[in-house]
Design a protein around this motif. Structure first.
Motif, PDB file in Angstrom:
ATOM      1  N   THR A  68       0.468  -1.112   0.321  1.00  0.00           N
ATOM      2  CA  THR A  68       0.079   0.360   0.024  1.00  0.00           C
ATOM      3  C   THR A  68       1.350   0.843  -0.109  1.00  0.00           C
ATOM      4  N   ILE A  69       0.749   2.193  -0.944  1.00  0.00           N
ATOM      5  CA  ILE A  69       1.533   3.233  -1.290  1.00  0.00           C
ATOM      6  C   ILE A  69       0.248   4.699  -0.855  1.00  0.00           C
ATOM      7  N   SER A  70       0.939   5.661   0.129  1.00  0.00           N
ATOM      8  CA  SER A  70       0.362   6.482   0.508  1.00  0.00           C
ATOM      9  C   SER A  70       0.990   7.975   1.277  1.00  0.00           C
ATOM     10  N   LYS A  71       0.536   8.888   1.538  1.00  0.00           N
ATOM     11  CA  LYS A  71       1.475  10.494   0.974  1.00  0.00           C
ATOM     12  C   LYS A  71       1.173  10.759   2.576  1.00  0.00           C
ATOM     13  N   ASP A  72       1.719  11.688   2.986  1.00  0.00           N
ATOM     14  CA  ASP A  72       1.398  12.404   4.073  1.00  0.00           C
ATOM     15  C   ASP A  72       1.283  14.204   3.825  1.00  0.00           C
ATOM     16  N   ASN A  73       0.418  14.736   3.515  1.00  0.00           N
ATOM     17  CA  ASN A  73       1.412  15.874   2.690  1.00  0.00           C
ATOM     18  C   ASN A  73       1.689  16.575   3.768  1.00  0.00           C
ATOM     19  N   ALA A  74       1.000  16.391   4.783  1.00  0.00           N
ATOM     20  CA  ALA A  74       1.614  17.515   5.402  1.00  0.00           C
ATOM     21  C   ALA A  74       2.981  17.674   6.386  1.00  0.00           C
ATOM     22  N   LYS A  75       3.025  16.009   6.348  1.00  0.00           N
ATOM     23  CA  LYS A  75       4.559  15.945   6.572  1.00  0.00           C
ATOM     24  C   LYS A  75       5.430  15.817   5.521  1.00  0.00           C
ATOM     25  N   ASN A  76       4.508  16.331   4.251  1.00  0.00           N
ATOM     26  CA  ASN A  76       6.156  15.817   2.616  1.00  0.00           C
ATOM     27  C   ASN A  76       6.705  14.342   2.736  1.00  0.00           C
ATOM     28  N   THR A  77       5.837  13.264   3.366  1.00  0.00           N
ATOM     29  CA  THR A  77       6.317  11.984   3.275  1.00  0.00           C
ATOM     30  C   THR A  77       5.407  11.407   2.732  1.00  0.00           C
ATOM     31  N   LEU A  78       6.371  10.497   2.363  1.00  0.00           N
ATOM     32  CA  LEU A  78       5.903   8.796   1.183  1.00  0.00           C
ATOM     33  C   LEU A  78       6.003   7.689   1.737  1.00  0.00           C
ATOM     34  N   TYR A  79       4.958   6.815   1.551  1.00  0.00           N
ATOM     35  CA  TYR A  79       4.765   5.227   2.183  1.00  0.00           C
ATOM     36  C   TYR A  79       5.178   4.130   1.928  1.00  0.00           C
ATOM     37  N   LEU A  80       5.524   3.168   1.825  1.00  0.00           N
ATOM     38  CA  LEU A  80       5.420   2.188   1.382  1.00  0.00           C
ATOM     39  C   LEU A  80       5.018   1.233   2.164  1.00  0.00           C
ATOM     40  N   GLN A  81       4.173   0.698   2.866  1.00  0.00           N
ATOM     41  CA  GLN A  81       3.275  -1.114   3.660  1.00  0.00           C
ATOM     42  C   GLN A  81       3.256  -1.831   2.672  1.00  0.00           C
ATOM     43  N   MET A  82       4.437  -2.468   3.134  1.00  0.00           N
ATOM     44  CA  MET A  82       4.478  -4.184   2.577  1.00  0.00           C
ATOM     45  C   MET A  82       4.375  -5.292   3.194  1.00  0.00           C
ATOM     46  N   ASN A  83       3.414  -6.241   3.072  1.00  0.00           N
ATOM     47  CA  ASN A  83       2.930  -7.130   3.545  1.00  0.00           C
ATOM     48  C   ASN A  83       3.067  -7.723   2.823  1.00  0.00           C
ATOM     49  N   SER A  84       2.867  -9.007   3.565  1.00  0.00           N
ATOM     50  CA  SER A  84       2.730 -10.896   2.824  1.00  0.00           C
ATOM     51  C   SER A  84       4.403 -10.967   1.939  1.00  0.00           C
ATOM     52  N   LEU A  85       4.990 -10.262   2.283  1.00  0.00           N
ATOM     53  CA  LEU A  85       6.823 -10.300   1.770  1.00  0.00           C
ATOM     54  C   LEU A  85       6.969 -11.748   0.984  1.00  0.00           C
ATOM     55  N   LYS A  86       7.838 -11.933   0.579  1.00  0.00           N
ATOM     56  CA  LYS A  86       7.775 -12.798  -0.408  1.00  0.00           C
ATOM     57  C   LYS A  86       9.402 -12.914  -1.407  1.00  0.00           C
ATOM     58  N   GLN A  87      10.327 -14.312  -1.006  1.00  0.00           N
ATOM     59  CA  GLN A  87      11.622 -13.787  -0.890  1.00  0.00           C
ATOM     60  C   GLN A  87      11.582 -12.486  -2.682  1.00  0.00           C
ATOM     61  N   GLU A  88      10.606 -13.053  -3.684  1.00  0.00           N
ATOM     62  CA  GLU A  88      11.275 -12.406  -4.994  1.00  0.00           C
ATOM     63  C   GLU A  88      11.202 -11.095  -4.817  1.00  0.00           C
ATOM     64  N   ASP A  89      10.008 -10.317  -3.294  1.00  0.00           N
ATOM     65  CA  ASP A  89      10.268  -8.442  -3.204  1.00  0.00           C
ATOM     66  C   ASP A  89      11.540  -8.501  -3.108  1.00  0.00           C
ATOM     67  N   SER A  90      12.821  -8.929  -2.559  1.00  0.00           N
ATOM     68  CA  SER A  90      13.571  -8.434  -2.035  1.00  0.00           C
ATOM     69  C   SER A  90      14.282  -7.709  -2.720  1.00  0.00           C
ATOM     70  N   ALA A  91      15.198  -6.242  -2.761  1.00  0.00           N
ATOM     71  CA  ALA A  91      16.051  -5.842  -4.251  1.00  0.00           C
ATOM     72  C   ALA A  91      16.483  -4.511  -2.611  1.00  0.00           C
TER      73      ALA A  91
END
Length: 125
Positions: A68-91
């Motif tokens: 899930t990607i999200s952005k807090d505009n007040a903090k000018n910060t971008l997030y990426l919540q990553m769940n159920s991670l798989k080995q192929e997500d390694s990068a």
């Protein structure tokens, strides 16, 4: 000029979760297209998730319903919540921004003018 600084990477086991953050400075007077890319060893950099200035989102098929990607505009910060991670997500995960575009009509690497330094995500069994 936009400066992007990622944080939150690390090592996690398969099935685990991580949240990446990207603190953006510069162009605080506007909202624009931002995204997350990743690059595994020996592979091309690929788009993972994107968010427009309006907050609409898009995902690569391989991460849909897990990330899930999200952005807090007040903090000018971008997030990426990553769940159920798989080995192929390694990068190495990179934050990217294009202050000249409100919408993310195109999400190729060449469409983004500014990049963070990257943060390593390692998923092990």
């Amino acid at each position: 000029q936009v400066q992007l600084v990622e944080s939150g990477g690390g090592s996690v086991q398969v099935g685990g979760s991580l949240t990446l953050s990207c603190a953006a400075s510069g162009y605080t007077d506007r909202r624009y297209c931002m995204g997350w890319f990743r690059q595994a060893p020996g592979k091309e950099r690929e788009g993972v998730a994107f968010i427009s200035g309006a907050g609409t989102t898009g995902y690569a098929g391989s991460v849909k319903e897990r990330f899930t990607i999200s952005k807090d505009n007040a903090k000018n910060t971008l997030y990426l919540q990553m769940n159920s991670l798989k080995q192929e997500d390694s990068a190495v995960y990179y934050c990217a921004a294009d202050p000249d575009r409100f919408w993310c009509a195109s999400t190729k690497t060449g469409d983004f003018a500014y990049w963070g330094q990257g943060t390593q995500v390692t998923v092990s069994s």
